[in-house]
Design an enzyme around this catalytic site. Structure first.
Site, PDB file in Angstrom:
ATOM      1  N   TYR A  33       4.672  -4.000   0.784  1.00 45.75           N
ATOM      2  CA  TYR A  33       4.831  -3.989   2.235  1.00 45.75           C
ATOM      3  C   TYR A  33       3.485  -4.153   2.910  1.00 45.75           C
ATOM      4  O   TYR A  33       2.432  -4.053   2.261  1.00 45.75           O
ATOM      5  CB  TYR A  33       5.517  -2.692   2.694  1.00 45.75           C
ATOM      6  CG  TYR A  33       4.656  -1.455   2.668  1.00 45.75           C
ATOM      7  CD1 TYR A  33       4.282  -0.849   1.477  1.00 45.75           C
ATOM      8  CD2 TYR A  33       4.192  -0.895   3.863  1.00 45.75           C
ATOM      9  CE1 TYR A  33       3.479   0.279   1.465  1.00 45.75           C
ATOM     10  CE2 TYR A  33       3.394   0.240   3.858  1.00 45.75           C
ATOM     11  CZ  TYR A  33       3.043   0.819   2.660  1.00 45.75           C
ATOM     12  OH  TYR A  33       2.235   1.935   2.653  1.00 45.75           O
ATOM     13  N   ARG A  52      -3.569  -9.780   1.741  1.00 47.61           N
ATOM     14  CA  ARG A  52      -3.335  -8.614   0.872  1.00 47.61           C
ATOM     15  C   ARG A  52      -1.900  -8.600   0.360  1.00 47.61           C
ATOM     16  O   ARG A  52      -1.640  -8.247  -0.795  1.00 47.61           O
ATOM     17  CB  ARG A  52      -3.665  -7.316   1.617  1.00 47.61           C
ATOM     18  CG  ARG A  52      -3.562  -6.090   0.726  1.00 47.61           C
ATOM     19  CD  ARG A  52      -4.046  -4.833   1.414  1.00 47.61           C
ATOM     20  NE  ARG A  52      -3.222  -4.496   2.567  1.00 47.61           N
ATOM     21  CZ  ARG A  52      -3.504  -3.515   3.421  1.00 47.61           C
ATOM     22  NH1 ARG A  52      -4.581  -2.761   3.238  1.00 47.61           N
ATOM     23  NH2 ARG A  52      -2.720  -3.262   4.441  1.00 47.61           N
ATOM     24  N   ARG A 100      21.192  -2.557 -12.334  1.00 46.05           N
ATOM     25  CA  ARG A 100      20.050  -1.690 -12.629  1.00 46.05           C
ATOM     26  C   ARG A 100      19.576  -1.854 -14.078  1.00 46.05           C
ATOM     27  O   ARG A 100      20.323  -1.574 -15.020  1.00 46.05           O
ATOM     28  CB  ARG A 100      20.392  -0.222 -12.346  1.00 46.05           C
ATOM     29  CG  ARG A 100      19.186   0.705 -12.486  1.00 46.05           C
ATOM     30  CD  ARG A 100      19.508   2.126 -12.031  1.00 46.05           C
ATOM     31  NE  ARG A 100      18.314   2.960 -12.091  1.00 46.05           N
ATOM     32  CZ  ARG A 100      17.882   3.567 -13.197  1.00 46.05           C
ATOM     33  NH1 ARG A 100      18.555   3.444 -14.326  1.00 46.05           N
ATOM     34  NH2 ARG A 100      16.782   4.292 -13.166  1.00 46.05           N
ATOM     35  N   LYS A 149      -0.129  -2.497  -2.704  1.00 47.59           N
ATOM     36  CA  LYS A 149       0.537  -1.814  -1.594  1.00 47.59           C
ATOM     37  C   LYS A 149       2.049  -1.805  -1.828  1.00 47.59           C
ATOM     38  O   LYS A 149       2.791  -2.628  -1.274  1.00 47.59           O
ATOM     39  CB  LYS A 149       0.171  -2.493  -0.271  1.00 47.59           C
ATOM     40  CG  LYS A 149       0.490  -1.639   0.935  1.00 47.59           C
ATOM     41  CD  LYS A 149      -0.227  -2.154   2.156  1.00 47.59           C
ATOM     42  CE  LYS A 149       0.188  -1.456   3.429  1.00 47.59           C
ATOM     43  NZ  LYS A 149      -0.129  -0.029   3.460  1.00 47.59           N
ATOM     44  N   GLU A 182      -8.793   8.602  -1.207  1.00 49.68           N
ATOM     45  CA  GLU A 182      -8.484   8.118   0.149  1.00 49.68           C
ATOM     46  C   GLU A 182      -7.472   9.075   0.760  1.00 49.68           C
ATOM     47  O   GLU A 182      -7.045  10.037   0.123  1.00 49.68           O
ATOM     48  CB  GLU A 182      -7.932   6.689   0.092  1.00 49.68           C
ATOM     49  CG  GLU A 182      -6.660   6.559  -0.711  1.00 49.68           C
ATOM     50  CD  GLU A 182      -6.139   5.131  -0.814  1.00 49.68           C
ATOM     51  OE1 GLU A 182      -6.440   4.314   0.062  1.00 49.68           O
ATOM     52  OE2 GLU A 182      -5.408   4.865  -1.786  1.00 49.68           O
ATOM     53  N   LEU A 207      -6.358   1.786  -1.882  1.00 50.59           N
ATOM     54  CA  LEU A 207      -5.932   0.562  -1.228  1.00 50.59           C
ATOM     55  C   LEU A 207      -7.121  -0.041  -0.498  1.00 50.59           C
ATOM     56  O   LEU A 207      -7.880   0.680   0.158  1.00 50.59           O
ATOM     57  CB  LEU A 207      -4.823   0.877  -0.219  1.00 50.59           C
ATOM     58  CG  LEU A 207      -4.196  -0.363   0.383  1.00 50.59           C
ATOM     59  CD1 LEU A 207      -3.279  -1.047  -0.629  1.00 50.59           C
ATOM     60  CD2 LEU A 207      -3.427  -0.019   1.639  1.00 50.59           C
TER      61      LEU A 207
HETATM   62  N1  PMP Z   1      -4.852   3.706   2.062  1.00 49.84           N
HETATM   63  C1  PMP Z   1      -3.540   3.905   2.015  1.00 49.84           C
HETATM   64  C2  PMP Z   1      -2.963   4.670   0.862  1.00 49.84           C
HETATM   65  C3  PMP Z   1      -2.693   3.419   3.030  1.00 49.84           C
HETATM   66  O1  PMP Z   1      -1.372   3.619   2.975  1.00 49.84           O
HETATM   67  C4  PMP Z   1      -3.281   2.735   4.118  1.00 49.84           C
HETATM   68  C5  PMP Z   1      -2.425   2.248   5.261  1.00 49.84           C
HETATM   69  N2  PMP Z   1      -1.638   1.178   4.903  1.00 49.84           N
HETATM   70  C6  PMP Z   1      -4.663   2.542   4.123  1.00 49.84           C
HETATM   71  C7  PMP Z   1      -5.418   3.029   3.077  1.00 49.84           C
HETATM   72  C8  PMP Z   1      -5.342   1.796   5.241  1.00 49.84           C
HETATM   73  O2  PMP Z   1      -5.081   0.427   5.137  1.00 49.84           O
HETATM   74  P1  PMP Z   1      -5.104  -0.510   6.427  1.00 49.84           P
HETATM   75  O3  PMP Z   1      -6.434  -0.334   7.051  1.00 49.84           O
HETATM   76  O4  PMP Z   1      -4.875  -1.848   5.884  1.00 49.84           O
HETATM   77  O5  PMP Z   1      -3.996  -0.015   7.311  1.00 49.84           O
END
Ligand code: PMP
Length: 292
Positions: A33, A52, A100, A149, A182, A207
């Site tokens: 997503y 991305r 499944r 993601k 993060e 991410l």
């Molecule tokens: N880390 C994670 C785990 C996230 O879910 C997000 C938000 N999507 C981010 C970092 C920040 O990414 P972005 O700046 O692309 O929103």
């Protein structure tokens, strides 16, 4: 106003926007997503979000359902039909519907594509940033491919719930060696006593946030020294400033970590400055024409 959700070619009323019970997104989180900020009705950093998305699809060996131009049209049309001026647009692609089975279905199964948009109050965001937010730290219990993601967000959901129950706004996750990875849905940053911007390298453990990348561009253009390296919880607590970045929260000052004030306990000037200039550096586009 009735909300409209795009599902597989149809702009459906919210209540009837459904996917199949054997959708692999539902059963295996076999889905990727993206979330883009919508500002004054326009998409922010669409090009980078779509790049991305393509990478996430590639890492999962999932086919791209249509070209970027068409995806751009869906994003815009969903924003338009929901009359979102400021807010977000969410796009999800799953490997589709199949009996499944853990292994991939036969080629030819159509991916599921879902898109929705919703408003977010800019005033509320500014108010939150003006006060700064509190975060808690907790163990990062995710799989080792946080760079993709995917919709497999249970660890982040549990983390955010724990933060909320502790009266905090976000949870920063910590690896086995005591380094912050993060936030549950954002990237984590500190400003050291000597004014360096520090954020963790974008390896498999985090991410690669689009907002993170734009902040790096701002830092470069403005002569900030920044270091991509991991930092510990103790270092964050002793930092001059802390902040986090995401497409919907933008640059958000962090004023408390685990109940302890960061710096003087107020939003730091670096974070506030980065937030102010963010949209002068981000790409804001009215049409997907620049995508080829
Ligand atoms: N880390 C994670 C785990 C996230 O879910 C997000 C938000 N999507 C981010 C970092 C920040 O990414 P972005 O700046 O692309 O929103």
């Amino acid at each position: 106003m009735a909300r409209i959700v795009y599902v597989n070619g149809v702009y459906a009323p919210y209540a009837s926007a459904v996917v199949h019970a054997e959708d692999r997104g539902f059963q295996f989180a076999d889905a990727v997503y993206e979330v883009c900020e919508v500002r004054d009705g326009l998409l922010v950093d669409e090009r980078r979000h779509m790049a991305r998305l393509q990478r996430s699809l590639g890492e999962l060996r999932m086919a791209q359902p249509m070209d970027l131009r068409s995806l751009g049209v869906i994003l815009r049309e969903t924003v338009r039909r929901n009359r979102v001026k400021n807010g977000l647009v969410y796009l999800q692609i799953t490997r589709g519907v199949a009996r499944r089975d853990f292994a991939f279905p036969q080629p030819g199964v159509a991916p599921t594509v879902v898109c929705f948009a919703r408003p977010l109050s800019r005033a509320k965001g500014e108010k939150r940033a003006g006060a700064g937010i509190s975060v808690i730290t907790l163990p990062d219990i995710r799989w080792t491919r946080a760079d993709i993601k995917t919709t497999g967000l249970l660890a982040q959901s549990l983390a955010r719930q724990q933060a909320n129950e502790a009266g905090a706004y976000e949870a920063w996750m910590v690896d086995r060696d005591g380094y912050i990875t993060e936030g549950a849905s954002c990237n984590a940053w500190i400003v050291t006593a000597d004014g360096k911007l520090v954020t963790r390298p974008a390896d498999f453990g985090i991410l690669r946030g689009i907002t993170r990348g734009v902040v790096m561009d701002i830092a470069r253009r403005n002569g900030f020294v920044f270091e991509e390296r991991a930092f510990t919880v103790d270092e964050a607590k002793a930092a001059r400033e802390a902040f986090q970045t995401s497409a919907t929260g933008l640059v958000m000052p962090v004023v408390k970590i685990d109940g302890e004030p960061v710096g003087n306990g107020k939003p730091g000037e670096v974070a506030v400055g980065l937030r102010q200039v963010y949209h002068t550096v981000a790409e804001i586009s009215s049409t997907p024409a620049h995508l080829t």
